[in-house]
Design a protein around this motif. Structure first.
Motif, PDB file in Angstrom:
ATOM      1  N   ARG A  59       0.842  -1.197   0.000  1.00 46.87           N
ATOM      2  CA  ARG A  59       0.000   0.000   0.000  1.00 46.87           C
ATOM      3  C   ARG A  59       0.873   1.242   0.000  1.00 46.87           C
ATOM      4  O   ARG A  59       1.875   1.319   0.724  1.00 46.87           O
ATOM      5  N   SER A  83       1.030   3.383  -7.500  1.00 48.62           N
ATOM      6  CA  SER A  83      -0.154   2.568  -7.272  1.00 48.62           C
ATOM      7  C   SER A  83      -0.747   2.053  -8.577  1.00 48.62           C
ATOM      8  O   SER A  83      -1.105   0.877  -8.698  1.00 48.62           O
ATOM      9  N   LYS A  88      -1.187  -1.548  -6.910  1.00 46.12           N
ATOM     10  CA  LYS A  88      -1.165  -1.643  -5.450  1.00 46.12           C
ATOM     11  C   LYS A  88      -2.131  -0.619  -4.856  1.00 46.12           C
ATOM     12  O   LYS A  88      -2.551   0.336  -5.521  1.00 46.12           O
ATOM     13  N   GLU A  89      -2.494  -0.799  -3.588  1.00 46.11           N
ATOM     14  CA  GLU A  89      -3.465   0.077  -2.935  1.00 46.11           C
ATOM     15  C   GLU A  89      -2.886   1.476  -2.700  1.00 46.11           C
ATOM     16  O   GLU A  89      -1.680   1.640  -2.486  1.00 46.11           O
ATOM     17  N   LEU A  90      -3.779   2.461  -2.715  1.00 45.32           N
ATOM     18  CA  LEU A  90      -3.402   3.855  -2.497  1.00 45.32           C
ATOM     19  C   LEU A  90      -4.318   4.479  -1.452  1.00 45.32           C
ATOM     20  O   LEU A  90      -5.547   4.314  -1.502  1.00 45.32           O
TER      21      LEU A  90
END
Length: 243
Positions: A59, A83, A88-90
């Motif tokens: 993240r 991200s 990937k998570e932001l």
């Protein structure tokens, strides 16, 4: 969960890597005012120092505002790019909540950044069981209004100011409060990436395409656009003139 957090919201550049609520490493650089040149090398170095790559990060977290308009764009653009490319998570974190997170003393916390002419970007918080809770929403306040709101929520609690130094306003704050029951926080007045990482742990991830800076007041471009066209303020895309 490994989190890479960053802040370019003020003159203080900070990058951190954490795993869950444990800090792995943090790098800080103060008052260089060239975040665009130093952010990527700092990220590369902190990853290298800890035998990690961007792919190891689960993240990305970034100070979303308020703060320097240019500074916010640098950090947010970088986090969004990572991200999006890496899938990937932001997470975006309030700059003011991150300041409040760093305060250890008991009291009602006024997290603030001096916006000049007795105006502040500010939010009022309290920490309960280590968790930061917002009492007065982040906004752009004149000192008189900010202290009025602080009095409404502080009651008998000491006010703790964190962020910009309020010493030059000390007498005025005392007069507005009607007492001297306030203090400036010690040693935590810079926005820290490690605190952004802590706040990001339980935050809701968002679509990178939808993240925009939270300036909390109109930019000069918006004001100029409104003056030129006479139109009501609208979405960001309205202020881009087609050529």
């Amino acid at each position: 969960m490994k989190i890479l957090s960053m802040t370019t919201a003020t003159n203080h550049l900070s990058v951190a890597i954490s795993e869950d609520n444990k800090l792995i490493a943090e790098k800080n650089e103060e008052d260089q005012r060239n975040h665009s040149e130093h952010l990527d090398p700092m990220i590369s170095q902190i990853l290298k120092d800890n035998n990690l790559t961007l792919n190891d990060i689960d993240r990305f977290a970034v100070a979303q505002g308020p703060g320097s308009y240019t500074g916010l764009r640098i950090g947010i653009t970088t986090a969004k790019m990572f991200s999006s490319i890496l899938n990937k998570e932001l997470v975006g974190v309030s700059t003011l909540a991150a300041l409040a997170q760093g305060v250890q003393a008991d009291g009602v916390i006024v997290a603030e950044l001096d916006a000049r002419n007795k105006n502040f970007f500010a939010g009022i918080y309290v920490k309960e069981n280590g968790e930061v809770k917002n009492l007065v929403e982040d906004g752009h306040y004149h000192l008189d209004e900010l202290i009025k709101k602080a009095k409404q929520v502080a009651s008998v609690h000491k006010l703790i100011f964190v962020g910009s130094d309020i010493d030059k306003y000390r007498q005025e704050i005392s007069d507005l409060l009607g007492n001297d029951n306030f203090m400036q926080a010690k040693d935590v007045n810079q926005v820290s990436a490690k605190n952004i990482g802590l706040l990001a742990l339980d935050a809701q991830p968002m679509d990178p395409d939808e993240m925009i800076p939270k300036y909390l007041r109109r930019t000069q471009a918006e004001l100029d656009w409104h003056k030129k066209t006479g139109k009501a303020y609208g979405p960001d895309s309205d202020y881009v003139e087609e050529v």
